[in-house]
Design a protein around this motif. Sequence first.
Motif, PDB file in Angstrom:
ATOM      1  N   UNK A  67       0.809  -1.216   0.000  1.00 50.22           N
ATOM      2  CA  UNK A  67       0.000   0.000   0.000  1.00 50.22           C
ATOM      3  C   UNK A  67       0.847   1.273   0.000  1.00 50.22           C
ATOM      4  N   UNK A  68       1.964   1.258   0.704  1.00 47.63           N
ATOM      5  CA  UNK A  68       2.821   2.452   0.708  1.00 47.63           C
ATOM      6  C   UNK A  68       3.332   2.716  -0.708  1.00 47.63           C
ATOM      7  N   UNK A  69       3.764   1.669  -1.386  1.00 49.14           N
ATOM      8  CA  UNK A  69       4.241   1.851  -2.760  1.00 49.14           C
ATOM      9  C   UNK A  69       3.120   2.366  -3.661  1.00 49.14           C
ATOM     10  N   UNK A  70       1.921   1.818  -3.491  1.00 49.22           N
ATOM     11  CA  UNK A  70       0.778   2.270  -4.294  1.00 49.22           C
ATOM     12  C   UNK A  70       0.497   3.743  -4.040  1.00 49.22           C
ATOM     13  N   UNK A  71       0.538   4.128  -2.762  1.00 50.40           N
ATOM     14  CA  UNK A  71       0.259   5.523  -2.413  1.00 50.40           C
ATOM     15  C   UNK A  71       1.287   6.458  -3.032  1.00 50.40           C
ATOM     16  N   UNK A  72       2.553   6.084  -2.980  1.00 51.37           N
ATOM     17  CA  UNK A  72       3.615   6.899  -3.571  1.00 51.37           C
ATOM     18  C   UNK A  72       3.345   7.127  -5.057  1.00 51.37           C
TER      19      UNK A  72
ATOM     20  N   UNK B 248      -3.991   4.244   2.277  1.00 45.94           N
ATOM     21  CA  UNK B 248      -3.156   4.885   3.300  1.00 45.94           C
ATOM     22  C   UNK B 248      -3.674   4.537   4.700  1.00 45.94           C
ATOM     23  N   UNK B 249      -4.977   4.547   4.882  1.00 44.35           N
ATOM     24  CA  UNK B 249      -5.532   4.260   6.206  1.00 44.35           C
ATOM     25  C   UNK B 249      -5.358   2.795   6.579  1.00 44.35           C
ATOM     26  N   UNK B 250      -5.428   1.920   5.586  1.00 39.43           N
ATOM     27  CA  UNK B 250      -5.141   0.506   5.885  1.00 39.43           C
ATOM     28  C   UNK B 250      -3.683   0.358   6.319  1.00 39.43           C
ATOM     29  N   UNK B 251      -2.790   1.086   5.686  1.00 43.48           N
ATOM     30  CA  UNK B 251      -1.373   1.042   6.064  1.00 43.48           C
ATOM     31  C   UNK B 251      -1.177   1.530   7.495  1.00 43.48           C
ATOM     32  N   UNK B 252      -1.777   2.680   7.810  1.00 42.81           N
ATOM     33  CA  UNK B 252      -1.612   3.263   9.149  1.00 42.81           C
ATOM     34  C   UNK B 252      -2.155   2.318  10.204  1.00 42.81           C
ATOM     35  N   UNK B 253      -3.330   1.750   9.953  1.00 38.59           N
ATOM     36  CA  UNK B 253      -3.935   0.836  10.928  1.00 38.59           C
ATOM     37  C   UNK B 253      -3.045  -0.380  11.168  1.00 38.59           C
TER      38      UNK B 253
END
Length: 889
Positions: A283-288, A310-315
């Motif tokens: 997800x971080x790579x996707x967000x970038x 991003x919220x799934x990553x943070x959680x």
Amino acid sequence: METAEIARRFLAFFEKNGHTVVPSASLIAEDPTLLLVPAGMVPFKPYFLGQRTPPHATATSVQKCIRTKDIEEVGKTSRHATFFQMLGNFSFGDYFKERAIPLAWELVTTPVEEGGFGIDPERLWVTVYLDDDEAAEIWRDKVGVRPERIQRMGKEENYWDMGVPGPCGPCSEIFYDRGPEYGAEGGPEADENRYIEIWNLVFMQYERGEGSGKDYPILGELPKKNIDTGLGLERLAAVLQGVDNIYETDIIGRVLHRAAELTGTRYGDDEQQDVMLRVVADHVRSAVMLVGDGVRPGNEKAGYVLRRILRRSIRNLRLLSGTDASFLHELTEVSIDAMKDIYPDLLDKAQVIFGVIDTEEKNFADTLRSGTALFNRAAERTRAAGGSTFSGADAFQLHDTYGFPIDLTLEMAAEQGLQVDEDAFTELMTRQKETAKRDAKAKKLGNADISVYARLLDTSGATEFLGYTDHEGEARVLGLIVDGEAVGAARAGDQVEIVLDRTPFYGESGGQLADKGVIEADGRGVADIDDVQKPLPGLFVHRGTVRSGELVLDDTVRAAIDTDRRASVSRSHSATHLIHSALRNALGPSAGQAGSENRPGRLRFDFTAERALGEAELAEVEEEVNTVLAGDIQVRDFQTSLDEALKMGALAMFGEKYGDRVRVVEMSDYSRELCGGTHVGATGQLGVVKLLGESSIGSGVRRVEAAVGIDAFRRLSKESLLVGQLSEQLKTPREELPERIDAMVTRLRAAEKEIERLRAERVLQAAADLAAGARETAGALLVVHRAEDGATGDDLRRLALDVRGRLDADRPVVVAVAGVPKDRPVVVVAANKAANQRGLKAGELVGVAARELGGGGGGKPDVAQGGGTDAGAVDRALSAVEARVATSA
């Protein structure tokens, strides 16, 4: 072999074999039926549909893709990912199966030292469509694959179409055997976990008709047969790097292992933790990549996709670490560094990417606090009603409105001794997904018909733009479109689209609104033009109404723009560039442009920022811009290569597509941007720029608006008049107005507080009389009272508690007080311990009353508050409480 090297070899191989290398398109799909690009062939879709003529007979690309349909499976399988890269080679009527199949086999099996991927042919299997004997024969006879390694599969696995009438055809896929430790023998049809698909070759050779799913008729063969292939870069990297799944490859793996370090975990120790780490890495790579292509977090469309991942990553990071620490900035840095060899432009966009992601992480922390408060209220209502199951509707609201993952709700509920109605939650989620699927299906059914424009562009070429130097000019009518159809003539009253061979009209783009004006055929007809769009690159379509006479195809016409409007819009556009530079000077390079609109006399400019600008900062930005205007700097434009423009520091806007040659607009060294818009000759022509305000328009994105030129003067004149009127009315010099108004506001607020205090005292004065008038109902002391309108909820609560405190604590006591503050009814119920023991609980009684009011409420057994929308039902609500107490004996 590193992922970047795999991509390089793929492109080099097909370039050597006569293909044109095409750069990846943006993740934001140009196709109006799509939100984001989900497959490598999407940028070429107009060529396959015959809507546009391809510029090359063959092509090859590494296309960025996003798919979120199976987002819940990310991290759980070895192949699901939201962001992935699709290597592809394409033929638009040039070659077909006889060349596509051998090329694929050659690249995959050629030794590494000779430029191939060096995969052992004994590890490869292929599939073909059931009756595709031609492909099977090529694999067997031309390539040399053993017959037992060629398996035939049905329409679900090995037949491709776009989901709508149009091109379709059989597929042939190459699978890699990971070995017996991964599953059963027998090829792809036996075990797709052991045999993983790495390359899909699509043979577009037929035209399909209407139908659903894979049930549709084949109408015949296409006049030109096409090739579309897709080789998953991440999957091939996993194979060539000898790892179990795509998350352990060199690029994604760097993010995964750094996430493990930051959260104090270790990959491989715990399967549940491993899944979470894989989700974070993906997800971080996707967000970038999404932020890099101009997407910003939001509540709809692509912005919602970005916010969700991003919220799934943070959680997941919070669950892994057991803390609310912020980790995304460092993981974003790792991801950019890992991807820079394939996408070097990420380095230029890094500061903006950091700003957007950092801000969303901070905002989600605030959201978690708000959502937690909502959860606590819902949990309190559940307990007050004597229940132990948290409602599925509340869990769904937390998920849908606040972005709370269900596992967070489950965890918080368990901490409070509650269960969650997961069945109801799942039902609501299913309904939402079904609605989304219906919407997606509806979108698929249509494909924007740009073929009429494409034919004009193909036959007549691009429109020559004269507008940088000329405000009017002679042109020839190349196309007339009425009601979506090409026509030979357009007559008075017709809404018409006109295509000319050359035009002074600016087509809306880059934030600049289109020109208006007239197109006139001498002595024959006149059309008023109120909009100009570019549905295809290079094609200007003038939209308007034929005022009189008629316009005929091939007419020679005079095209003239509204020069006053153009001058005003140009001033706004030049002011936008200056404001951009001033904001970057104030906030740093992270203040990247996120959109703009330049209209006559007014502009708005959207930019990325982690915080709001204070009034003093806005004033400094405004002063800096107007200082530049006073310097009367010459505005210069010139063309150069994209590389050269970027080297000289020209700013490029996210999401814009630039060719090899670009236009640079510069104002000395103060501002230098890539821009195709129109501008003033010198900054002094702007007159004055007045900032009208600054606000947030989304996560990490803010907006300033400004008036320019005569509009700015009028605004300042109006404000000066207003200040003069205030000065006159208050008998105060202008320079003393702030202190005088501040003193007046202070006195007014003090008076309002005193009025509030006196009103609250008057409400509470009724407490003694109400307590004295308590009547016995079914063995309980009951007080019901309607307070005067205007009493606040806090007033009612204090009154109810005061009355309850005056009554015999050894007997059951229930006090119900209602009122209508600000047109919305409120009811408060207070019950003592003896009443609770009798089963009379405030939370339940408030619910009885609130239902009469058309609303809801809740609270603790001793005191609860509710409300509704029906102000005329207050007396019924109190009667309902009375009736409930009366039946409690």
